[in-house]
Write an enzyme that holds these catalytic residues in place. Structure first.
Site, PDB file in Angstrom:
ATOM      1  N   LYS A   1       5.569 -10.911   5.050  1.00 59.16           N
ATOM      2  CA  LYS A   1       5.102 -10.170   6.105  1.00 59.16           C
ATOM      3  C   LYS A   1       3.961  -9.540   5.533  1.00 59.16           C
ATOM      4  O   LYS A   1       5.181  -7.947   5.171  1.00 59.16           O
ATOM      5  CB  LYS A   1       5.412 -10.254   7.161  1.00 59.16           C
ATOM      6  CG  LYS A   1       5.028 -10.425   8.719  1.00 59.16           C
ATOM      7  CD  LYS A   1       3.349  -9.312   8.834  1.00 59.16           C
ATOM      8  CE  LYS A   1       3.708  -7.851   9.466  1.00 59.16           C
ATOM      9  NZ  LYS A   1       3.152  -6.976   8.760  1.00 59.16           N
TER      10      LYS A   1
ATOM     11  N   GLU B   1      13.006   0.108   1.879  1.00 57.21           N
ATOM     12  CA  GLU B   1      12.607   1.453   0.797  1.00 57.21           C
ATOM     13  C   GLU B   1      11.917   2.274   2.130  1.00 57.21           C
ATOM     14  O   GLU B   1      10.789   1.716   2.710  1.00 57.21           O
ATOM     15  CB  GLU B   1      11.695   1.051   0.358  1.00 57.21           C
ATOM     16  CG  GLU B   1      11.738   1.847  -1.457  1.00 57.21           C
ATOM     17  CD  GLU B   1      10.432   2.502  -1.400  1.00 57.21           C
ATOM     18  OE1 GLU B   1      10.287   3.651  -0.978  1.00 57.21           O
ATOM     19  OE2 GLU B   1       9.078   1.576  -1.475  1.00 57.21           O
TER      20      GLU B   1
ATOM     21  N   CYS C   1       5.129   6.887  -0.667  1.00 60.49           N
ATOM     22  CA  CYS C   1       6.489   6.600   0.503  1.00 60.49           C
ATOM     23  C   CYS C   1       6.822   8.936  -0.557  1.00 60.49           C
ATOM     24  O   CYS C   1       7.610   8.838  -0.003  1.00 60.49           O
ATOM     25  CB  CYS C   1       7.002   5.964   0.133  1.00 60.49           C
ATOM     26  SG  CYS C   1       7.511   5.060  -1.316  1.00 60.49           S
TER      27      CYS C   1
ATOM     28  N   GLU D   1       7.212  13.339   7.367  1.00 60.81           N
ATOM     29  CA  GLU D   1       6.350  12.552   6.601  1.00 60.81           C
ATOM     30  C   GLU D   1       4.903  12.197   6.815  1.00 60.81           C
ATOM     31  O   GLU D   1       4.266  11.825   8.107  1.00 60.81           O
ATOM     32  CB  GLU D   1       6.464  11.247   6.256  1.00 60.81           C
ATOM     33  CG  GLU D   1       6.140  10.447   4.784  1.00 60.81           C
ATOM     34  CD  GLU D   1       6.816   8.891   5.048  1.00 60.81           C
ATOM     35  OE1 GLU D   1       6.680   8.283   5.509  1.00 60.81           O
ATOM     36  OE2 GLU D   1       6.911   8.532   3.482  1.00 60.81           O
TER      37      GLU D   1
HETATM   38  P1  NAI Z   1       4.381   0.694   9.393  1.00 54.94           P
HETATM   39  O1  NAI Z   1       6.888   1.181   9.089  1.00 54.94           O
HETATM   40  O2  NAI Z   1       4.835   0.439  10.797  1.00 54.94           O
HETATM   41  O3  NAI Z   1       4.643  -0.468   8.771  1.00 54.94           O
HETATM   42  C1  NAI Z   1       5.159  -0.839   7.799  1.00 54.94           C
HETATM   43  C2  NAI Z   1       5.817  -3.091   7.533  1.00 54.94           C
HETATM   44  O4  NAI Z   1       6.270  -3.304   8.631  1.00 54.94           O
HETATM   45  C3  NAI Z   1       4.129  -3.356   7.931  1.00 54.94           C
HETATM   46  O5  NAI Z   1       3.729  -4.784   7.375  1.00 54.94           O
HETATM   47  C4  NAI Z   1       4.287  -3.819   8.836  1.00 54.94           C
HETATM   48  O6  NAI Z   1       3.503  -4.948  10.257  1.00 54.94           O
HETATM   49  C5  NAI Z   1       6.016  -3.630   9.761  1.00 54.94           C
HETATM   50  N1  NAI Z   1       6.780  -3.694  10.840  1.00 54.94           N
HETATM   51  C6  NAI Z   1       5.904  -2.701  12.187  1.00 54.94           C
HETATM   52  N2  NAI Z   1       6.502  -2.406  12.637  1.00 54.94           N
HETATM   53  C7  NAI Z   1       7.557  -3.679  13.069  1.00 54.94           C
HETATM   54  C8  NAI Z   1       9.019  -4.256  13.580  1.00 54.94           C
HETATM   55  N3  NAI Z   1       9.115  -3.716  14.935  1.00 54.94           N
HETATM   56  N4  NAI Z   1       9.674  -5.193  13.208  1.00 54.94           N
HETATM   57  C9  NAI Z   1       9.687  -5.608  12.043  1.00 54.94           C
HETATM   58  N5  NAI Z   1       8.198  -5.059  11.086  1.00 54.94           N
HETATM   59  C10 NAI Z   1       7.779  -4.144  11.871  1.00 54.94           C
HETATM   60  O7  NAI Z   1       3.919   1.473   8.948  1.00 54.94           O
HETATM   61  P2  NAI Z   1       2.505   2.230   9.887  1.00 54.94           P
HETATM   62  O8  NAI Z   1       2.257   1.898  11.366  1.00 54.94           O
HETATM   63  O9  NAI Z   1       1.765   1.276   8.957  1.00 54.94           O
HETATM   64  O10 NAI Z   1       2.163   3.720   9.134  1.00 54.94           O
HETATM   65  C11 NAI Z   1       2.820   4.697  10.019  1.00 54.94           C
HETATM   66  C12 NAI Z   1       3.532   5.730   8.745  1.00 54.94           C
HETATM   67  O11 NAI Z   1       4.487   4.872   8.198  1.00 54.94           O
HETATM   68  C13 NAI Z   1       2.502   6.169   7.359  1.00 54.94           C
HETATM   69  O12 NAI Z   1       2.141   7.667   8.292  1.00 54.94           O
HETATM   70  C14 NAI Z   1       4.224   6.098   6.756  1.00 54.94           C
HETATM   71  O13 NAI Z   1       4.189   8.312   7.018  1.00 54.94           O
HETATM   72  C15 NAI Z   1       4.816   6.151   7.374  1.00 54.94           C
HETATM   73  N6  NAI Z   1       4.711   4.725   6.186  1.00 54.94           N
HETATM   74  C16 NAI Z   1       5.446   4.765   5.411  1.00 54.94           C
HETATM   75  C17 NAI Z   1       5.677   4.363   4.276  1.00 54.94           C
HETATM   76  C18 NAI Z   1       6.779   3.953   3.012  1.00 54.94           C
HETATM   77  O14 NAI Z   1       6.450   3.629   1.600  1.00 54.94           O
HETATM   78  N7  NAI Z   1       7.706   5.364   2.999  1.00 54.94           N
HETATM   79  C19 NAI Z   1       4.661   3.028   3.930  1.00 54.94           C
HETATM   80  C20 NAI Z   1       4.151   2.702   5.270  1.00 54.94           C
HETATM   81  C21 NAI Z   1       4.303   3.618   6.173  1.00 54.94           C
END
Ligand code: NAI
Ligand code: MG
Length: 494
Positions: A188, A263, A297, A398
């Site tokens: 996904k 991660e 990250c 972050e």
């Molecule tokens: P997110 O953590 O919401 O998204 C990452 C993945 O998780 C996407 O594929 C999303 O569709 C999925 N996801 C979201 N909610 C979910 C749920 N309830 N159950 C299962 N899967 C779910 O990150 P987002 O909203 O894109 O970005 C927001 C903040 O998150 C960023 O500003 C950053 O601070 C952080 N982030 C950190 C990352 C890292 O690698 N450390 C990567 C992406 C975001």
């Protein structure tokens, strides 16, 4: 329309709405829903793709289960190795096209590869492991007539959820250990950058692999993602993304006690001592925070600088930030592309405002760029804040954008204590010419990775993962394989 220079990409984008890859066939979402993919350099729509939901996840998990218990379970290690090698060749052949999709979909600059190795190299690295997964024979003390050994068995159906900041690499990091260990999966990708995953599946479909081994369900996190992590037919979730969602996944996984590898986010420290070579430390720490527009990250966002060189460093970093060419991700000269979406631009701008309100010294950047044809994209000048206090939001949360917080320190103990005073524990950096001090700091940082005199290197053979609230388990390397394997002990009475 976005100008596309790569013609296979143009045909891909023009060939209609992208579908889900389930059980070896393409199909739209059960309810027909779609999402538009946006180019963050221009704000224009690239194409649309399926917004899968619970029914689609159900179908994909069922297909993955059938494949796991059926034909895929009879693939020998050499056959799995060969699948990985054949996939690597295809990914190499289409490397420009795949990279180009990420360039358009999430804004990674075309002239600046995110990593030093290619996705195909990760597949080849894991191809090598497919034939090297084995158990052990153990001398038991129960009886000389009993023979004991262990087997390493695939955990089963894996739900892999990835973010948008390095879509192609993230997908490969998840697919490679699945194929090496004999698991099956439902991938996904993130709603902000799903196109390279769709194209990867088109390539995967060319291989002679049973239907259902790898399935793709695009869609939003709260629907497709949540359905996957809650699904009782999923044995393990491999997640990369925010800590907040990671915590939700831990709760959702309790239902059937899924295995988890996570991660997650970071607020990584980068410590610069007065004896460091500033010619290297300034651009090194600078790219440690600004690379990929800060959407990394392990970005080294908290830069601690020893007091005697503090002002000189701040000035140098500001000069470096100002020198970076921010622009359209398709421009070969661009060093810093756009932020992935309007939503993220708002989020990052909100942090810039909070830094100002909490009294940090704004040295440079932090403003949206609305000139040079960039007004319709999501561009922000790389920002440097000095005199940041540990308790300010920009020093604790972050940001995931091009925002550096620079802070002075006086002693090694203080630098370590402040570096570790965070809920995160992902990356860390130290710049010094004192070897003993470099080791002391490397051992003292409570993080999953430390870089000395150079920031942000990765390799397929080197583990990457976070401590504390930055995650569970490792990606890449032999350690990632552990996350996809169960150990079974067998007692044979002779
Ligand atoms: P997110 O953590 O919401 O998204 C990452 C993945 O998780 C996407 O594929 C999303 O569709 C999925 N996801 C979201 N909610 C979910 C749920 N309830 N159950 C299962 N899967 C779910 O990150 P987002 O909203 O894109 O970005 C927001 C903040 O998150 C960023 O500003 C950053 O601070 C952080 N982030 C950190 C990352 C890292 O690698 N450390 C990567 C992406 C975001
Ligand atoms: Mg996009």
């Amino acid at each position: 329309m976005t100008s596309v220079v790569n013609s296979p990409v143009a045909s891909f984008l023009e060939s209609g709405s992208k579908q889900l890859w389930i059980d070896g066939a393409w199909r739209p979402a059960a309810d027909g829903a779609v999402i538009e993919s946006i180019n963050p350099s221009t704000g224009e729509v690239l194409c649309s793709f399926a917004a899968g939901g619970a029914a689609d996840v159900d179908a994909a998990v069922a297909a993955a289960r059938r494949a796991f218990e059926g034909p895929w379970s009879r693939f020998t290690p050499v056959q799995r190795q060969n699948v990985l090698l054949a996939f690597a060749d295809l990914v190499d052949e289409h490397a420009d096209e795949l990279t180009h999709l990420d360039v358009l979909d999430m804004g990674a600059p075309i002239g600046r590869p995110v990593s030093s190795f290619t996705p195909a190299e990760v597949l080849r690295y894991y191809a090598g492991w497919a034939t090297k997964i084995h158990g052990e024979t153990i001398s038991n003390s129960v009886s000389p007539d009993i023979f004991t050994y262990t087997r390493r068995e695939p955990v089963g159906v894996v739900g892999s959820i990835i973010p948008w900041n390095g879509p192609l690499g993230s997908a490969i990091f998840k697919i490679a250990p699945v194929l090496a260990t004999g698991c099956t999966m439902v991938l996904k990708p993130a709603e902000d950058a799903s196109l390279s995953s769709v194209r990867l599946m088109e390539l995967f479909a060319e291989l002679n692999v049973p239907a259902g081994v790898v399935n793709l369900v695009t869609g939003v996190g709260s629907a497709a993602g949540a359905a996957l992590v809650e699904h009782p037919g999923v044995d393990k979730v491999a997640f990369t993304g925010s800590t907040a969602v990671g915590q939700q996944i831990v709760r959702a996984a309790a239902g059937n006690l899924k295995r988890l590898s996570l991660e997650l986010g970071g607020k990584s420290p980068d410590i610069v001592f007065a004896d460091a070579d500033l010619e290297r430390a300034v651009p090194g720490a600078g790219m440690g925070v600004f690379a990929n527009t800060g959407q990394v990250c392990c970005a080294g966002t908290r830069i601690f600088v020893e007091r005697p060189i503090y002002e000189e460093f701040v000035e140098g970093l500001a000069h470096f930030a100002d020198s970076l060419k921010v622009g359209n991700s398709l421009d070969a000269q661009t060093q810093i592309g756009p932020i992935v979406s309007q939503r993220q631009l708002n989020r990052v701008s909100g942090y810039v405002t909070s830094g100002l309100e909490e009294g940090a010294r704004a040295v440079t950047g932090g403003r949206r760029i609305e000139t040079d044809g960039l007004a319709s994209g999501y561009f922000l000048r790389p920002a440097v804040f000095a005199d940041v206090k540990d308790e300010m939001r920009i020093a604790r949360e972050e940001i995931f954008g091009p925002v550096a917080s620079v802070m002075p320190f006086d002693t090694v103990e203080e630098a370590l204590a402040r570096s570790n005073a965070t809920t995160y524990g992902l990356g860390g950096g130290v710049w010094t010419n004192d070897l003993g001090r470099a080791h002391r700091v490397a051992h003292g940082l409570r993080t999953g990775v430390v870089w000395v005199n150079g920031y942000g290197y990765f390799d397929p053979a080197v583990p990457f993962g976070g401590h504390k609230q930055s995650g569970w388990g490792s990606e890449l390397s032999v350690h990632s394989l552990e996350e996809y394997l169960n150990t079974k002990a067998v007692w044979v009475t002779t």
